[in-house]
Each structure stands twice: as structure tokens, then as C-alpha cells.
Design a protein around this motif. Structure first.
Motif, mmCIF file in Angstrom:
data_model
loop_
_atom_site.group_PDB
_atom_site.id
_atom_site.type_symbol
_atom_site.label_atom_id
_atom_site.label_comp_id
_atom_site.label_asym_id
_atom_site.label_seq_id
_atom_site.Cartn_x
_atom_site.Cartn_y
_atom_site.Cartn_z
ATOM 1 N N SER A 1 -45.348 -2.700 -16.423
ATOM 2 C CA SER A 1 -46.250 -1.834 -15.681
ATOM 3 C C SER A 1 -45.696 -1.523 -14.294
ATOM 4 C CB SER A 1 -47.624 -2.491 -15.559
ATOM 5 O OG SER A 1 -48.511 -1.676 -14.825
ATOM 6 N N ARG A 2 -45.171 -2.509 -13.629
ATOM 7 C CA ARG A 2 -44.644 -2.322 -12.279
ATOM 8 C C ARG A 2 -43.497 -1.324 -12.258
ATOM 9 N NH1 ARG A 2 -40.841 -4.293 -8.783
ATOM 10 N NH2 ARG A 2 -39.852 -5.577 -10.391
ATOM 11 N N GLN A 3 -42.620 -1.401 -13.233
ATOM 12 C CA GLN A 3 -41.487 -0.479 -13.299
ATOM 13 C C GLN A 3 -41.927 0.918 -13.733
ATOM 14 O OE1 GLN A 3 -38.626 -1.171 -12.129
ATOM 15 N NE2 GLN A 3 -38.742 -3.402 -11.973
ATOM 16 N N ALA A 4 -42.866 0.985 -14.678
ATOM 17 C CA ALA A 4 -43.286 2.283 -15.211
ATOM 18 C C ALA A 4 -43.955 3.147 -14.153
ATOM 19 C CB ALA A 4 -44.222 2.080 -16.396
ATOM 20 N N LYS A 5 -44.771 2.552 -13.303
ATOM 21 C CA LYS A 5 -45.539 3.347 -12.341
ATOM 22 C C LYS A 5 -44.645 4.059 -11.334
ATOM 23 C CE LYS A 5 -46.349 -0.361 -8.980
ATOM 24 N NZ LYS A 5 -47.369 -1.218 -8.348
ATOM 25 N N ASN A 6 -43.412 3.588 -11.169
ATOM 26 C CA ASN A 6 -42.494 4.215 -10.220
ATOM 27 C C ASN A 6 -41.789 5.444 -10.789
ATOM 28 O OD1 ASN A 6 -43.004 2.222 -8.262
ATOM 29 N ND2 ASN A 6 -41.495 0.844 -9.185
ATOM 30 N N VAL A 7 -41.927 5.683 -12.080
ATOM 31 C CA VAL A 7 -41.209 6.777 -12.735
ATOM 32 C C VAL A 7 -41.901 8.118 -12.532
ATOM 33 C CG1 VAL A 7 -40.547 7.701 -14.998
ATOM 34 C CG2 VAL A 7 -40.115 5.296 -14.447
ATOM 35 N N CYS A 8 -43.235 8.140 -12.581
ATOM 36 C CA CYS A 8 -43.978 9.401 -12.600
ATOM 37 C C CYS A 8 -45.332 9.203 -11.939
ATOM 38 C CB CYS A 8 -44.152 9.864 -14.045
ATOM 39 S SG CYS A 8 -45.148 11.345 -14.248
ATOM 40 N N ASP A 9 -45.699 10.140 -11.040
ATOM 41 C CA ASP A 9 -46.987 10.036 -10.351
ATOM 42 C C ASP A 9 -48.022 11.031 -10.858
ATOM 43 O OD1 ASP A 9 -46.099 12.433 -9.311
ATOM 44 O OD2 ASP A 9 -45.897 11.709 -7.250
ATOM 45 N N GLY A 10 -47.657 11.884 -11.822
ATOM 46 C CA GLY A 10 -48.615 12.815 -12.410
ATOM 47 C C GLY A 10 -48.794 14.119 -11.672
ATOM 48 N N LEU A 11 -47.975 14.394 -10.664
ATOM 49 C CA LEU A 11 -48.154 15.598 -9.845
ATOM 50 C C LEU A 11 -47.108 16.667 -10.139
ATOM 51 C CD1 LEU A 11 -49.022 13.886 -6.431
ATOM 52 C CD2 LEU A 11 -50.590 14.720 -8.204
ATOM 53 N N GLY A 12 -46.443 16.594 -11.286
ATOM 54 C CA GLY A 12 -45.386 17.537 -11.619
ATOM 55 C C GLY A 12 -45.858 18.973 -11.725
ATOM 56 N N VAL A 13 -47.052 19.202 -12.271
ATOM 57 C CA VAL A 13 -47.555 20.565 -12.410
ATOM 58 C C VAL A 13 -47.726 21.202 -11.039
ATOM 59 C CG1 VAL A 13 -49.516 21.956 -13.147
ATOM 60 C CG2 VAL A 13 -48.642 20.178 -14.649
ATOM 61 N N GLU A 14 -48.246 20.434 -10.088
ATOM 62 C CA GLU A 14 -48.418 20.964 -8.733
ATOM 63 C C GLU A 14 -47.073 21.359 -8.127
ATOM 64 O OE1 GLU A 14 -50.705 18.473 -6.174
ATOM 65 O OE2 GLU A 14 -52.245 18.083 -7.687
ATOM 66 N N ARG A 15 -46.065 20.538 -8.350
ATOM 67 C CA ARG A 15 -44.745 20.835 -7.798
ATOM 68 C C ARG A 15 -44.155 22.100 -8.440
ATOM 69 N NH1 ARG A 15 -44.426 14.905 -8.435
ATOM 70 N NH2 ARG A 15 -44.662 14.019 -6.333
ATOM 71 N N LEU A 16 -44.323 22.230 -9.755
ATOM 72 C CA LEU A 16 -43.832 23.417 -10.430
ATOM 73 C C LEU A 16 -44.582 24.662 -9.996
ATOM 74 C CD1 LEU A 16 -42.155 24.956 -12.501
ATOM 75 C CD2 LEU A 16 -43.731 24.160 -14.282
ATOM 76 N N PHE A 17 -45.890 24.558 -9.893
ATOM 77 C CA PHE A 17 -46.686 25.713 -9.478
ATOM 78 C C PHE A 17 -46.261 26.189 -8.093
ATOM 79 C CE2 PHE A 17 -50.462 27.695 -7.550
ATOM 80 C CZ PHE A 17 -50.659 28.714 -8.454
ATOM 81 N N GLY A 18 -45.952 25.246 -7.212
ATOM 82 C CA GLY A 18 -45.451 25.626 -5.900
ATOM 83 C C GLY A 18 -44.161 26.410 -5.967
ATOM 84 N N SER A 19 -43.272 25.994 -6.853
ATOM 85 C CA SER A 19 -42.002 26.707 -7.011
ATOM 86 C C SER A 19 -42.207 28.096 -7.589
ATOM 87 C CB SER A 19 -41.035 25.914 -7.907
ATOM 88 O OG SER A 19 -40.666 24.698 -7.295
ATOM 89 N N MET A 20 -43.119 28.218 -8.559
ATOM 90 C CA MET A 20 -43.381 29.519 -9.162
ATOM 91 C C MET A 20 -44.042 30.470 -8.155
ATOM 92 S SD MET A 20 -44.724 28.330 -12.953
ATOM 93 C CE MET A 20 -44.824 30.007 -13.621
ATOM 94 N N SER A 21 -44.923 29.940 -7.336
ATOM 95 C CA SER A 21 -45.624 30.769 -6.364
ATOM 96 C C SER A 21 -44.683 31.259 -5.276
ATOM 97 C CB SER A 21 -46.769 29.972 -5.721
ATOM 98 O OG SER A 21 -47.721 29.579 -6.690
ATOM 99 N N ASN A 22 -43.759 30.389 -4.873
ATOM 100 C CA ASN A 22 -42.791 30.763 -3.832
ATOM 101 C C ASN A 22 -41.712 31.674 -4.367
ATOM 102 O OD1 ASN A 22 -44.177 29.214 -1.957
ATOM 103 N ND2 ASN A 22 -42.977 27.362 -2.436
ATOM 104 N N GLY A 23 -41.513 31.626 -5.709
ATOM 105 C CA GLY A 23 -40.457 32.446 -6.297
ATOM 106 C C GLY A 23 -40.810 33.910 -6.331
#
Length: 367
Positions: A345-367
Motif C-alpha cells: 500500500s505504501r509503495q502503490a500510493k506514490n504511483v498515482c494520485d488520481g488527478l490525471g484527467v485534470e492535467r490532461l484537460f489543462g493541456s487540451m485547453s491550453n492547446g
């Protein structure tokens, strides 16, 4: 913003490509975008499911050939997953051109291992910008944004495959997860502080063509699960082995429920103490919630991501379906001790925080 998605699901492909596109489509719709899907009618397609989410979905016939009116090279080189398309790239491009010509989207989103730069170039006049979602880094693209959400991926994997102007979003921080995973992350991580093995969740994808689920249930019969353990099995409605799995579940030594087409997967993962799951896109959901995982590889294209998670100490990898009878009992025995659950569990939680869609949407909006 008008967005068109080109992705397929089938008994061979599975459901993951369409499901992650749906996650993005729902996020874009929440921001005011209008989204459409183009999918081929393979056996096991998800066209009805997409429409149930109130998106317009256009179907491409799985058998009848179309007269190509889009020019591609006559001798198409074969991609590793060409068979997944169910038609030559030229035919697929021709059929999509007829639809895209009416829609003229701001963004075309392509999530398909059987399509590459030739298809994308042939359709260039029908869209403004192109987003490619990939996992393989095995073919060229002409996109504005390239997203590969697999742990261990870097820009270097794609730098020779995309234009210099392409923005490469690589790694699990860009994983396309539904918002409820980020919302439940804190609660899920808190309940990992004192791990016990009382709820085991089995989820091998929406199709599970190899019936890994049945093999897992049979192997669990000889595993040292606690007497008060309960088992939940999640399957897709079109999984070919659903009936046989239900029969096995009814005879298990522990209470075992079989759930079909669940809509609250994040809640069910949060309540699980251990998941036996397939490699692939749901890996990032489990990491976001910090759920300890025993992982099974169902397809060769899942191996790199699974091995990257293994190197990071996030999962116990027991191989492919034929390895389950021998390797699963030993893995369960080790994890039943408790301390190993905490470390996963300790190692897994560092891999992904669940905010990938927000990051992608930001890139699409700025593009």
C-alpha cells in the motif's frame, strides 16, 4: 469544444480503451464540451453502454467492406495489433471521414493499437487537433498531445515517434481515472494503517477471455484465508465465463458474491483489503487508493507496465493465467501475515494520485 473519440472494445481487445475514453469524455462534458464516439461493432463492443451514458455513438460495421475514398498507401505495413481493427486502416479512415466531415471536431481522440500516423494523416482535414492515447510506443503518430499513462513511461519512449511540437504526457500521474478515485483516496489510505485480510476483491477486467477469475476461485480453495474473510468478484455482463464463475462462487468455503457491471468500483476497491486484479488500466485505480494487489498479466502488451509496478514494490506479480494454480496460494500465504499488505500500500500510493484527467484537460485547453 467538440470532441470525437475513436476507440473499440471487443472480446479480444477488452473494455479498457473505451472505458478510459469515457472517463475523459465525462470530464470534458462537465466542462461544457460535446463528445461523440466512433466504434466498430466487434463482438463484445460497448456501443450500448456508451449510449447509456448519454453520448452519441456511431457504429462501423464489423464485416462489410467500404469503398475507400481516403488515399493511403496501397500496401499497408502490418502493425502488431492490426487484427484488432477488423478492417484495413484505409477502410477505417474512409468510414470515419464520412462521419468526421459532418462533425468537424476541435479534437479527435484516438485510443487504438491498430491505428497510426497514416490513418491520422488521411483524416487531418476533418479535425483541428489530435490526441493519441497509447500504451505501446511501437508506431508513429502526428498528434498534438500523446498520452501514455503507464508507470515507468517517459518522453524518451515517444520522442522519435511524434512531431517535435507534440506534448508528451508520460507516466501514471496522467492516468485517466474517474473523479471518485481521487475523492476516496484519503479514506482508502487511512484504512490501510492497520491492515487485515477480511475482504478480498477479484477483478480481471470486463471480458476475462482466459477465465482467470475461475482459476483464481479454484486456487483460493487451498489458500489460508481467514475464516471471517469474504470474497467479491466483479465481472462484465458480456464476460463469456460469467455463468461458470457464478457456479464456482456458490460453492466457495467463504461467502462469495459475483457482481456484474458495477457502477461504484471506487467504493468497492476502497472497502477491499486485497485485490487480485488484471494488469492494465485498472492498475492505476488500485494505486490511487493504495490497495495491495496480486496481479495477473492477461495480455503480452500488459507485461511492461506490470513489471514496472513490480520493480516499484507496488504489486505481487504471479504471472499469467496458467500460473495461477501454482503461484496464487504462496502469494496469499505471504500477504496474510499483514506487514506485506502495508508495504504494498505504501509503495502503490506514490504511483498515482488520481488527478490525471485534470492535467490532461489543462493541456487540451491550453492547446
Amino acid at each position: 469544444m467538440k470532441v470525437v473519440f475513436r476507440a473499440d472494445a471487443s472480446l479480444q481487445i477488452g473494455s479498457g480503451h473505451v472505458m478510459r475514453c469515457l472517463t475523459l469524455a465525462e470530464a470534458l462534458r462537465a466542462e461544457g464540451a460535446t463528445c461523440y464516439f466512433i466504434c466498430r461493432e466487434h463482438p463484445g463492443n460497448l456501443l450500448d453502454f456508451i449510449r447509456s451514458k448519454h453520448f452519441e455513438a456511431f457504429s462501423l460495421d464489423a464485416t462489410e467492406a467500404a469503398d475507400p475514398d481516403v488515399s493511403l498507401a496501397s500496401q499497408e505495413s502490418q502493425l502488431a495489433h492490426s487484427a484488432w481493427l477488423g478492417a484495413p486502416q484505409s477502410q477505417d479512415a474512409s468510414e470515419c471521414a464520412a462521419l468526421l466531415g459532418n462533425l468537424m471536431p476541435d479534437w479527435l481522440v484516438v485510443d487504438h493499437y491498430a491505428l497510426d500516423a497514416r490513418w491520422e494523416t488521411a483524416l487531418k482535414k476533418y479535425y483541428n487537433e489530435l490526441l493519441v492515447i497509447d500504451d505501446l510506443a511501437d508506431r508513429p503518430h502526428v498528434c498534438k498531445i500523446l498520452l501514455d499513462q503507464n508507470h515507468g513511461r517517459t518522453e524518451r519512449d515517444y520522442i522519435e515517434l511524434v512531431p517535435d511540437s507534440c506534448q508528451i504526457l508520460a507516466g501514471a500521474r496522467f492516468a485517466l481515472l474517474r473523479p471518485e478515485f481521487a475523492q476516496l483516496r484519503k479514506r482508502s489510505l487511512e484504512r490501510r494503517n492497520s491492515p487485515v485480510l477480511q475482504h478480498l476483491l477479484i477483478t480481471m477486467g470486463g471480458v476475462d477471455q482466459a477465465n482467470a477469475t475461475g482459476l483464481i476461485l479454484q486456487a483460493l480453495r487451498v489458500c489460508p484465508l481467514p475464516d471471517d474473510c469474504r470474497i467479491s468478484v466483479v465481472m462484465g455482463l458480456k464476460a463469456p465465463c460469467l455463468a461458470s464463475v457464478s457456479e464456482i462462487a456458490a460453492t466457495m468455503p467463504w461467502p462469495t458474491e459475483v457482481l456484474v457491471n458495477v457502477t461504484d468500483m471506487a467504493e468497492r476497491m476502497t472497502s477491499a483489503d486485497l485485490i487480485i486484479g488484471a494488469a492494465g488500466s485498472t492498475s492505476w485505480e488500485r494505486c490511487c487508493l493504495g490497495v495491495p494487489t496480486i496481479m495477473v498479466v492477461l495480455a503480452n502488451n500488459q507485461k511492461p507496465g506490470a513489471e514496472a509496478l513490480l520493480r516499484s514494490g507496488c504489486v505481487v506479480l504471479i504471472g499469467q493465467p496458467h500460473d495461477i494454480p501454482e503461484r496464487l496460494p504462496a502469494a496469499i500465504f505471504d500477504l496474510a501475515q499483514g506487514s506485506s499488505l502495508s508495504e504494498l500500500s505504501r509503495q502503490a500510493k506514490n504511483v498515482c494520485d488520481g488527478l490525471g484527467v485534470e492535467r490532461l484537460f489543462g493541456s487540451m485547453s491550453n492547446g
